[in-house]
Design a protein around this motif. Structure first.
Motif, PDB file in Angstrom:
ATOM      1  N   GLU A  51       0.815  -1.210   0.000  1.00 33.14           N
ATOM      2  CA  GLU A  51       0.000   0.000   0.000  1.00 33.14           C
ATOM      3  C   GLU A  51       0.853   1.266   0.000  1.00 33.14           C
ATOM      4  O   GLU A  51       0.494   2.264  -0.640  1.00 33.14           O
ATOM      5  CB  GLU A  51      -0.935   0.003   1.214  1.00 33.14           C
ATOM      6  CG  GLU A  51      -1.954  -1.139   1.198  1.00 33.14           C
ATOM      7  CD  GLU A  51      -2.839  -1.131   2.430  1.00 33.14           C
ATOM      8  OE1 GLU A  51      -2.676  -0.224   3.282  1.00 33.14           O
ATOM      9  OE2 GLU A  51      -3.685  -2.042   2.553  1.00 33.14           O
ATOM     10  N   VAL A  52       1.956   1.236   0.724  1.00 33.71           N
ATOM     11  CA  VAL A  52       2.892   2.364   0.761  1.00 33.71           C
ATOM     12  C   VAL A  52       4.288   1.806   0.510  1.00 33.71           C
ATOM     13  O   VAL A  52       4.864   1.157   1.387  1.00 33.71           O
ATOM     14  CB  VAL A  52       2.856   3.102   2.119  1.00 33.71           C
ATOM     15  CG1 VAL A  52       3.814   4.298   2.088  1.00 33.71           C
ATOM     16  CG2 VAL A  52       1.449   3.543   2.462  1.00 33.71           C
ATOM     17  N   LEU A 153       6.733  15.316   0.266  1.00 27.90           N
ATOM     18  CA  LEU A 153       6.767  14.138  -0.605  1.00 27.90           C
ATOM     19  C   LEU A 153       5.735  13.110  -0.156  1.00 27.90           C
ATOM     20  O   LEU A 153       5.016  12.526  -0.982  1.00 27.90           O
ATOM     21  CB  LEU A 153       8.161  13.521  -0.616  1.00 27.90           C
ATOM     22  CG  LEU A 153       8.363  12.347  -1.582  1.00 27.90           C
ATOM     23  CD1 LEU A 153       9.790  12.344  -2.126  1.00 27.90           C
ATOM     24  CD2 LEU A 153       8.071  10.993  -0.924  1.00 27.90           C
ATOM     25  N   ILE A 154       5.642  12.891   1.146  1.00 31.21           N
ATOM     26  CA  ILE A 154       4.657  11.940   1.676  1.00 31.21           C
ATOM     27  C   ILE A 154       3.249  12.408   1.357  1.00 31.21           C
ATOM     28  O   ILE A 154       2.385  11.609   0.945  1.00 31.21           O
ATOM     29  CB  ILE A 154       4.862  11.776   3.192  1.00 31.21           C
ATOM     30  CG1 ILE A 154       6.211  11.086   3.466  1.00 31.21           C
ATOM     31  CG2 ILE A 154       3.723  10.968   3.814  1.00 31.21           C
ATOM     32  CD1 ILE A 154       6.677  11.191   4.892  1.00 31.21           C
ATOM     33  N   ASN A 155       2.995  13.700   1.499  1.00 28.73           N
ATOM     34  CA  ASN A 155       1.683  14.249   1.161  1.00 28.73           C
ATOM     35  C   ASN A 155       1.393  14.120  -0.332  1.00 28.73           C
ATOM     36  O   ASN A 155       0.252  13.875  -0.739  1.00 28.73           O
ATOM     37  CB  ASN A 155       1.595  15.720   1.582  1.00 28.73           C
ATOM     38  CG  ASN A 155       1.582  15.887   3.090  1.00 28.73           C
ATOM     39  OD1 ASN A 155       1.196  14.981   3.825  1.00 28.73           O
ATOM     40  ND2 ASN A 155       2.009  17.049   3.566  1.00 28.73           N
ATOM     41  N   PHE A 156       2.437  14.289  -1.146  1.00 30.55           N
ATOM     42  CA  PHE A 156       2.293  14.121  -2.585  1.00 30.55           C
ATOM     43  C   PHE A 156       1.831  12.699  -2.903  1.00 30.55           C
ATOM     44  O   PHE A 156       0.919  12.494  -3.714  1.00 30.55           O
ATOM     45  CB  PHE A 156       3.625  14.415  -3.282  1.00 30.55           C
ATOM     46  CG  PHE A 156       3.588  14.248  -4.782  1.00 30.55           C
ATOM     47  CD1 PHE A 156       3.338  15.331  -5.600  1.00 30.55           C
ATOM     48  CD2 PHE A 156       3.803  12.999  -5.377  1.00 30.55           C
ATOM     49  CE1 PHE A 156       3.302  15.187  -6.982  1.00 30.55           C
ATOM     50  CE2 PHE A 156       3.769  12.843  -6.743  1.00 30.55           C
ATOM     51  CZ  PHE A 156       3.518  13.939  -7.549  1.00 30.55           C
ATOM     52  N   VAL A 161      -1.028   9.936  -5.730  1.00 34.66           N
ATOM     53  CA  VAL A 161      -0.911   8.514  -6.055  1.00 34.66           C
ATOM     54  C   VAL A 161      -2.101   7.729  -5.482  1.00 34.66           C
ATOM     55  O   VAL A 161      -2.831   7.055  -6.212  1.00 34.66           O
ATOM     56  CB  VAL A 161       0.417   7.937  -5.535  1.00 34.66           C
ATOM     57  CG1 VAL A 161       0.530   6.448  -5.895  1.00 34.66           C
ATOM     58  CG2 VAL A 161       1.593   8.715  -6.114  1.00 34.66           C
ATOM     59  N   LYS A 162      -2.328   7.848  -4.183  1.00 30.63           N
ATOM     60  CA  LYS A 162      -3.363   7.044  -3.547  1.00 30.63           C
ATOM     61  C   LYS A 162      -4.767   7.610  -3.749  1.00 30.63           C
ATOM     62  O   LYS A 162      -5.700   6.869  -4.055  1.00 30.63           O
ATOM     63  CB  LYS A 162      -3.064   6.919  -2.046  1.00 30.63           C
ATOM     64  CG  LYS A 162      -1.838   6.081  -1.720  1.00 30.63           C
ATOM     65  CD  LYS A 162      -1.638   5.952  -0.227  1.00 30.63           C
ATOM     66  CE  LYS A 162      -2.747   5.160   0.431  1.00 30.63           C
ATOM     67  NZ  LYS A 162      -2.511   4.974   1.887  1.00 30.63           N
ATOM     68  N   GLU A 163      -4.916   8.917  -3.552  1.00 30.11           N
ATOM     69  CA  GLU A 163      -6.256   9.514  -3.556  1.00 30.11           C
ATOM     70  C   GLU A 163      -6.786   9.749  -4.964  1.00 30.11           C
ATOM     71  O   GLU A 163      -7.803   9.168  -5.377  1.00 30.11           O
ATOM     72  CB  GLU A 163      -6.227  10.828  -2.771  1.00 30.11           C
ATOM     73  CG  GLU A 163      -7.577  11.516  -2.666  1.00 30.11           C
ATOM     74  CD  GLU A 163      -7.499  12.809  -1.896  1.00 30.11           C
ATOM     75  OE1 GLU A 163      -8.346  13.693  -2.141  1.00 30.11           O
ATOM     76  OE2 GLU A 163      -6.585  12.950  -1.054  1.00 30.11           O
ATOM     77  N   THR A 164      -6.120  10.599  -5.730  1.00 35.70           N
ATOM     78  CA  THR A 164      -6.621  10.955  -7.063  1.00 35.70           C
ATOM     79  C   THR A 164      -6.139   9.998  -8.142  1.00 35.70           C
ATOM     80  O   THR A 164      -6.740   9.951  -9.224  1.00 35.70           O
ATOM     81  CB  THR A 164      -6.168  12.370  -7.443  1.00 35.70           C
ATOM     82  OG1 THR A 164      -4.732  12.383  -7.600  1.00 35.70           O
ATOM     83  CG2 THR A 164      -6.573  13.378  -6.368  1.00 35.70           C
TER      84      THR A 164
END
Length: 260
Positions: A51-52, A153-156, A161-164
């Protein structure tokens, strides 16, 4: 000053170490002992790797150390396929307290594609990233003042990547393998001063194989691989499949372990 080298070696439940990691970790432990630097192997991921990915989780390193009440002046985060040579100088003394890295000498056409894609779609205001100054993220040294870029970077990753899932659509890929390009942009966006170590601190594939040549060239001139490595390489960064990485790291240790 108190400094640390942290090797990222995240493993899924029940997964054993890759064979070559015993060689690379041996070299790092010996180098750290010689230079009175703490060495740490970070093996337990914070999140499910599927997942990450590990390349994202590694930017949580400062948080991980703080949560364990560990404080360091400088932190060197290294991939598990990096390998310091016995004569590698203490690069912590070369940083000048800045974000410190070595240039990437990988495939310029792919790196340039990644640079242009990231600039066009996410960071059009950051114009000072190019193949000429693109660094490799598998060997970087930093301190707590650089944390804002890592958090971004983590927020990016969380958003794009995960959300949109914009990343997958734009990059036409099924994974996120370009954290290196993102951090190249974010260090410039945050206007960090950067110390670039010589290319001898990130010797990869083609140059590495040339350095391991031992014997006569086409003109029957003798080339000694140990001399070449000693003169030209401070840190190897092994790419390729796991068997090759084990064979190459084993070869180097077979001929140089007594020097560590």
């Amino acid at each position: 000053m108190k400094n640390v080298v942290v090797m990222i070696n995240f493993k899924k439940d029940g997964q054993e170490d890759k064979a070559f990691v015993s060689n690379t970790s041996f070299a790092w432990k010996k180098w750290c002992d010689k230079n009175k630097i703490d060495f740490m192997m970070w093996e337990d991921p914070l999140y499910i790797i599927d997942e990450v990915p590990s390349i994202v989780q590694r930017w949580h390193l400062i948080d991980m150390l703080e949560s364990n009440k560990l404080s360091y002046d400088q932190i060197c985060c290294v991939d598990y396929d990096t390998f310091p040579m016995w004569h590698c100088p203490n690069f912590f003394e070369m940083t000048n307290g800045k974000f410190t890295c070595a240039l990437d000498n990988g495939e310029p056409h792919q790196l340039n594609r990644s640079i242009r894609m990231v600039r066009t779609n996410w960071f059009p205001e950051v114009m000072d990233v190019s193949w000429a100054n693109y660094f490799n993220a598998g060997f970087v040294t930093y301190n707590s003042s650089h944390q804002p870029a890592f958090k971004e970077l983590i927020n990016f990753f969380d958003k794009e990547v995960k959300e949109t899932r914009n990343w997958y659509r734009i990059n036409k890929s099924t994974d996120f393998g370009d954290d290196q390009t993102i951090i190249n942009f974010l260090t410039r966006k945050h206007k960090f001063e950067i110390t670039y170590l010589p290319r001898s601190f990130n010797v990869m594939d083609h140059h590495m194989r040339c350095m391991l040549f031992n014997g006569e060239d086409s003109n029957k001139r003798i080339i000694n691989a140990i001399q070449t490595m000693e003169d030209c390489a401070h840190l190897f960064h092994f790419t390729g499949n796991d068997n090759e990485r084990f064979q190459l790291t084993s070869y180097i240790l077979q001929h140089t372990s007594n020097k560590y």
